[in-house]
Design a protein around this motif. Structure first.
Motif, short mmCIF file in Angstrom:
data_model
loop_
_atom_site.label_atom_id
_atom_site.label_comp_id
_atom_site.label_asym_id
_atom_site.label_seq_id
_atom_site.Cartn_x
_atom_site.Cartn_y
_atom_site.Cartn_z
N ALA A 2 29.84 26.99 36.47
CA ALA A 2 30.45 28.26 36.09
C ALA A 2 29.43 29.15 35.39
N PHE A 3 28.57 28.55 34.56
CA PHE A 3 27.54 29.32 33.86
C PHE A 3 26.59 29.96 34.86
N ILE A 4 26.15 29.20 35.85
CA ILE A 4 25.22 29.73 36.86
C ILE A 4 25.88 30.83 37.67
N ALA A 5 27.13 30.66 38.05
CA ALA A 5 27.84 31.70 38.80
C ALA A 5 27.98 32.97 37.96
N GLY A 6 28.29 32.80 36.67
CA GLY A 6 28.41 33.96 35.77
C GLY A 6 27.09 34.69 35.61
N VAL A 40 20.94 39.42 24.23
CA VAL A 40 20.95 39.71 25.66
C VAL A 40 21.16 41.21 25.85
N LYS A 41 20.32 41.79 26.71
CA LYS A 41 20.51 43.22 27.01
C LYS A 41 20.17 43.49 28.46
N GLY A 42 20.71 44.58 28.97
CA GLY A 42 20.47 44.98 30.35
C GLY A 42 21.14 46.31 30.63
N THR A 43 20.75 46.92 31.74
CA THR A 43 21.30 48.21 32.15
C THR A 43 22.23 48.00 33.34
N HIS A 44 23.45 48.52 33.23
CA HIS A 44 24.42 48.37 34.33
C HIS A 44 24.06 49.37 35.43
N SER A 45 23.14 48.94 36.30
CA SER A 45 22.65 49.80 37.37
C SER A 45 22.83 49.18 38.75
N GLY A 46 23.51 48.04 38.82
CA GLY A 46 23.70 47.35 40.09
C GLY A 46 25.14 47.39 40.56
N ASP A 47 25.64 46.23 40.95
CA ASP A 47 27.00 46.12 41.48
C ASP A 47 28.05 46.43 40.40
N PRO A 48 29.25 46.84 40.83
CA PRO A 48 30.37 46.94 39.88
C PRO A 48 30.52 45.58 39.18
N PHE A 49 30.97 45.62 37.91
CA PHE A 49 31.00 44.40 37.13
C PHE A 49 32.38 44.10 36.55
N SER A 50 32.77 42.85 36.68
CA SER A 50 33.99 42.32 36.06
C SER A 50 33.60 41.01 35.38
N PRO A 51 34.02 40.82 34.12
CA PRO A 51 33.62 39.60 33.43
C PRO A 51 34.48 38.38 33.76
N LEU A 52 35.66 38.62 34.35
CA LEU A 52 36.61 37.54 34.61
C LEU A 52 37.35 37.80 35.91
N PRO A 53 37.75 36.75 36.61
CA PRO A 53 38.55 36.94 37.82
C PRO A 53 39.83 37.72 37.50
N GLY A 54 40.14 38.68 38.35
CA GLY A 54 41.36 39.47 38.19
C GLY A 54 41.22 40.68 37.30
N VAL A 55 40.06 40.85 36.65
CA VAL A 55 39.84 42.02 35.79
C VAL A 55 39.17 43.11 36.62
N LYS A 56 39.69 44.33 36.52
CA LYS A 56 39.17 45.47 37.28
C LYS A 56 37.69 45.68 36.96
#
Length: 117
Positions: A2-6, A40-56
């Motif tokens: 799960a960690f690797i997938a996340g 941890v830091k980063g720029t949201h410049s890639g794919d749309p992001f959801s932290p959990l299944p079912g979250v928009k």
């Protein structure tokens, strides 16, 4: 797994993500448990992001995100020479702004707290 997938999902959404260690890495009273603090830091410049299944998911808008300092505890498989991670635990440290883990990135990137319910 799960960690690797996340982490894979985070990399797709935050391609410049970095984990910066602050302070020393130390054994935690065991030759197979290692603890350190990271930001941890980063720029949201890639794919749309959801932290959990079912979250928009939120669309990328080039928003720079930085989570609070987090305590990382890695448990390595005995006899692996610290090369095979058996488990990992990430804990927010007190005194931050409330941003930790994938949910912290989601909220900073424009995700709604109500979508997490």
């Amino acid at each position: 797994m799960a960690f690797i997938a996340g982490m894979s999902d985070l990399l797709k959404s935050f391609p410049d993500i970095t984990f910066t260690r602050t302070g020393p890495i130390a054994y935690n009273n065991s030759p197979t448990i290692v603890v350190w603090t990271a930001v941890v830091k980063g720029t949201h410049s890639g794919d749309p992001f959801s932290p959990l299944p079912g979250v928009k998911a939120v669309a990328a808008k080039n928003i720079a995100c930085q989570n609070d300092a987090e305590k990382i505890t890695a448990v390595f498989a005995s006899g692996s020479g610290l090369s095979k991670i058996k488990g990992i635990k990430i804990e927010a440290l007190p005194g931050g702004r409330g941003f930790s883990g994938p949910v912290g990135f989601y909220l900073q990137a424009g995700g709604s707290p109500t979508d997490l319910l």
